[in-house]
Design a protein around this motif. Structure first.
Motif, PDB file in Angstrom:
ATOM      1  N   PRO A 123      30.239   7.971  79.466  1.00  0.00           N
ATOM      2  CA  PRO A 123      30.179   7.694  78.017  1.00  0.00           C
ATOM      3  C   PRO A 123      28.755   7.602  77.490  1.00  0.00           C
ATOM      4  O   PRO A 123      28.548   7.657  76.283  1.00  0.00           O
ATOM      5  N   PRO A 156      27.147  11.690  75.984  1.00  0.00           N
ATOM      6  CA  PRO A 156      28.436  11.490  76.606  1.00  0.00           C
ATOM      7  C   PRO A 156      29.031  12.828  77.044  1.00  0.00           C
ATOM      8  O   PRO A 156      28.820  13.833  76.378  1.00  0.00           O
ATOM      9  N   PRO A 180      38.255  11.432  75.703  1.00  0.00           N
ATOM     10  CA  PRO A 180      38.034  10.525  74.562  1.00  0.00           C
ATOM     11  C   PRO A 180      38.041  11.323  73.261  1.00  0.00           C
ATOM     12  O   PRO A 180      37.591  12.475  73.232  1.00  0.00           O
ATOM     13  N   GLU A 181      38.566  10.691  72.204  1.00  0.00           N
ATOM     14  CA  GLU A 181      38.871  11.473  71.012  1.00  0.00           C
ATOM     15  C   GLU A 181      37.666  12.081  70.315  1.00  0.00           C
ATOM     16  O   GLU A 181      37.742  13.168  69.760  1.00  0.00           O
ATOM     17  N   GLY A 182      36.550  11.386  70.363  1.00  0.00           N
ATOM     18  CA  GLY A 182      35.386  11.909  69.652  1.00  0.00           C
ATOM     19  C   GLY A 182      34.770  13.139  70.311  1.00  0.00           C
ATOM     20  O   GLY A 182      33.914  13.789  69.728  1.00  0.00           O
ATOM     21  N   PHE A 183      35.217  13.461  71.532  1.00  0.00           N
ATOM     22  CA  PHE A 183      34.624  14.577  72.281  1.00  0.00           C
ATOM     23  C   PHE A 183      35.233  15.879  71.787  1.00  0.00           C
ATOM     24  O   PHE A 183      36.191  16.377  72.348  1.00  0.00           O
ATOM     25  N   ARG A 184      34.632  16.425  70.731  1.00  0.00           N
ATOM     26  CA  ARG A 184      35.284  17.568  70.094  1.00  0.00           C
ATOM     27  C   ARG A 184      34.618  18.905  70.392  1.00  0.00           C
ATOM     28  O   ARG A 184      35.107  19.939  69.982  1.00  0.00           O
ATOM     29  N   GLU A 197      30.672  14.885  72.769  1.00  0.00           N
ATOM     30  CA  GLU A 197      30.512  14.593  71.352  1.00  0.00           C
ATOM     31  C   GLU A 197      29.296  15.356  70.822  1.00  0.00           C
ATOM     32  O   GLU A 197      29.241  15.737  69.665  1.00  0.00           O
ATOM     33  N   SER A 206      41.688   6.160  64.854  1.00  0.00           N
ATOM     34  CA  SER A 206      42.146   7.372  64.166  1.00  0.00           C
ATOM     35  C   SER A 206      43.662   7.411  64.216  1.00  0.00           C
ATOM     36  O   SER A 206      44.285   6.566  64.850  1.00  0.00           O
ATOM     37  N   PRO A 244      36.558   7.681  65.761  1.00  0.00           N
ATOM     38  CA  PRO A 244      36.332   8.089  67.142  1.00  0.00           C
ATOM     39  C   PRO A 244      34.873   8.482  67.400  1.00  0.00           C
ATOM     40  O   PRO A 244      34.105   8.690  66.466  1.00  0.00           O
ATOM     41  N   GLY A 245      34.551   8.579  68.680  1.00  0.00           N
ATOM     42  CA  GLY A 245      33.200   9.019  69.055  1.00  0.00           C
ATOM     43  C   GLY A 245      32.212   7.874  69.060  1.00  0.00           C
ATOM     44  O   GLY A 245      32.562   6.724  68.780  1.00  0.00           O
ATOM     45  N   LYS A 246      30.990   8.202  69.377  1.00  0.00           N
ATOM     46  CA  LYS A 246      29.961   7.173  69.474  1.00  0.00           C
ATOM     47  C   LYS A 246      28.881   7.445  68.417  1.00  0.00           C
ATOM     48  O   LYS A 246      28.687   6.661  67.505  1.00  0.00           O
ATOM     49  N   THR A 304      30.331   7.893  64.725  1.00  0.00           N
ATOM     50  CA  THR A 304      31.181   6.835  64.178  1.00  0.00           C
ATOM     51  C   THR A 304      30.612   6.249  62.876  1.00  0.00           C
ATOM     52  O   THR A 304      29.399   6.209  62.678  1.00  0.00           O
TER      53      THR A 304
END
Lengths: 193, 312
Positions: free
Chosen positions: A46, A49, A150-154, A171, B80, B113-115, B118
């Motif tokens: 993370p 990440p 993980p959701e933010g990893f787009r 991400e 989300s 979501p995400g870091k 966000t």
């Protein structure tokens, strides 16, 4: 997890690794994919990440035939099929339409299909191939790993070849040396990408 | 007279006896559910009369239980509305809190979501601030929670309970600025909470929410409200007939220090402000009637005694 020969989740945070092992297991189980995976290594950091999943797939040689999803009952001038599993029903109808024409195929209700004036014996109809589960496997695997990651990893990079795959997500923009990392993860399983 | 939140569960037969009794004793019914042959009443009743209600409802097989969350509106903040967080764990937790009397709203963040990506926008911040408490459902990684929490807490004025994957001690250590409540071991998971240990975790979340709300109740008691929100709810129901036409499950949502009125602000706010409560005192004298950020609802914020010098 008996069907999978090797299954590891690697993460600098041991608690996170434990949770992600559970998540990976649940998602693959839900999508009925555990039986096609032979080896799987998931790496998550993370802080970078980055999320990497690399795996070896079992060869899928089976095909789905009419007999697998329906019971055939031959009658005078017609043949009644009682559907037991709807998954491949649409594909089966398409095969029938092509072979016999729409006017000879009827579906009076959800679980019944009737074929009229069919000359072939029931055994031949039973053996008709209607689906190849391996065809949609890659699509299913990508969807499953999108749920696991993980959701933010787009930002993603996937490589699916016969028998093996790698799925990388982050991400941020993927760094250039990511292929080396993927290779290292394959090496942990005793495989090469 | 101290009013305490309780839930009454019983058969539909003769349940009006219990309703009449609660109202005669000076209690308020916040919500009434009729489910087939069963009635569930969420109400505030005088503390000293709980035994009397138990006594009277015994022949009709009614059951009275403590429900500390009745009369509270809780924001369940989910990162989300993707499959990653729904239906487990967000819905599981929201539903569990609802079962014991709370009114929960799920607030999902546009950039949760995400870091690095966000963020919390002004609408989300205002919606969360309209509730009594916010429950943040975070993920499994320490590094993410540590990085995200300061951003997600910016401008939040209500008490916050954070649920996350790492244990409670770690959450206490990494979350800055500190929040009111922490529940460890509840991060992102993709299975239904039905095993005993998972239900224990849900109970732990409820216990933490209750603890934080009790503290808020104590703080409110030091400077009592000019009027009880539950009483205000009954008055609005009597004097503003339009509320009876609203099809929402809770047209009037009771909060600890106010009320959410699910009527359009522009049309009904002046009427609410003019509404007389007692002896010529209007609602506008003892409460702020402001537009809600949720649809075009109205928020009524009851002012404390120290500001109005009135208690009715």
């Amino acid at each position: 997890m008996l069907a999978v020969e090797y299954f590891e989740v690697e993460c600098p945070e041991p608690v996170g690794a434990e949770y992600y092992k559970q998540i990976t297991n649940d998602v693959l189980l839900d999508h009925n994919l555990l039986k096609v995976i032979d080896k799987l290594h998931v790496y998550i950091d993370p802080k970078v990440p980055v999320f990497i999943a690399v795996g070896i797939l079992k060869p899928i040689t089976t095909v789905v035939r009419v007999g697998d999803i329906a019971n055939i009952n031959p009658q005078e001038g017609k043949m009644t099929l009682v559907i037991t599993d709807e998954t491949y029903l649409a594909a089966m109808l398409r095969v029938f339409w092509e072979r016999f024409g729409k006017d000879r195929v009827e579906q009076p209700d959800r679980f019944t299909v009737i074929l009229y004036n069919v000359t072939e014996p029931a055994s031949e109809i039973e053996n008709l191939v209607i689906g190849h589960p391996g065809e949609s496997l890659n699509k299913d695997l990508i969807y499953a790993f999108r749920c696991v990651a993980p959701e933010g990893f787009r930002l993603r990079s996937e490589r699916f070849e016969p028998g093996k795959f790698s799925f990388v997500a982050s991400e941020n923009t993927l760094v250039e040396g990511i292929d080396e990392l993927v290779k290292a993860k394959f090496a942990l399983m005793g495989e090469t990408p | 007279m101290t009013l305490v939140p309780v839930t009454y569960k019983g058969g539909i037969y003769q349940h009006d006896i219990v309703i009449d009794l609660i109202e005669d004793l000076g209690g308020y019914i916040v919500q009434k559910h009729v489910l087939a042959q069963e009635v569930v009443l969420q109400c505030f009743v005088p503390k000293d009369d709980i035994e009397l209600i138990r006594e009277i409802s015994r022949p009709i097989f009614g059951e009275v239980t403590d429900s500390p969350l009745v009369g509270t509106e809780i924001a369940i903040v989910s990162m989300s509305l993707e499959i990653h967080h729904l239906p487990h764990p967000s819905c599981d937790i929201a539903e569990y809190a609802r079962r014991i009397g709370a009114k929960t709203n799920m607030v999902s963040l546009a950039r949760g979501p995400g870091k690095r990506i966000t963020g919390l926008n002004d609408e989300e911040r205002d919606v969360i601030n309209e509730h009594d408490i916010a429950v943040y459902l975070m993920g499994n990684f320490e590094a993410c929670i540590e990085h995200k929490m300061p951003i997600l807490l910016r401008g939040i004025e209500v008490p916050v309970v954070v649920c996350g994957g790492p244990d409670k001690e770690t959450l206490v250590r990494i979350i800055d600025p500190p929040v009111e409540g922490y529940v460890g071991g509840v991060g992102r998971f993709m299975r239904r909470t039905k095993e005993a240990d998972q239900l224990d975790k849900l109970d732990e979340i409820i216990a933490e929410i209750t603890r934080v709300l009790e503290k808020k109740r104590e703080d409110l008691a030091k400077d009592p409200l000019s009027v009880s929100p539950a009483r205000l709810m009954n008055l609005i129901r009597e004097r503003v007939p339009a509320i009876l036409e609203v099809t929402s499950p809770t047209p009037l949502t009771v909060q600890m220090a106010g009320l959410r009125v699910k009527l359009p602000y522009d049309t009904f706010a002046p009427e609410l402000r003019r509404m007389e409560i007692e002896d010529g005192i209007t609602l506008g004298d003892i409460a702020e009637v402001v537009p809600s950020r949720m649809r075009d609802y109205i928020i009524v914020r009851v002012l404390p005694f120290s500001e109005t010098n009135i208690v009715i």
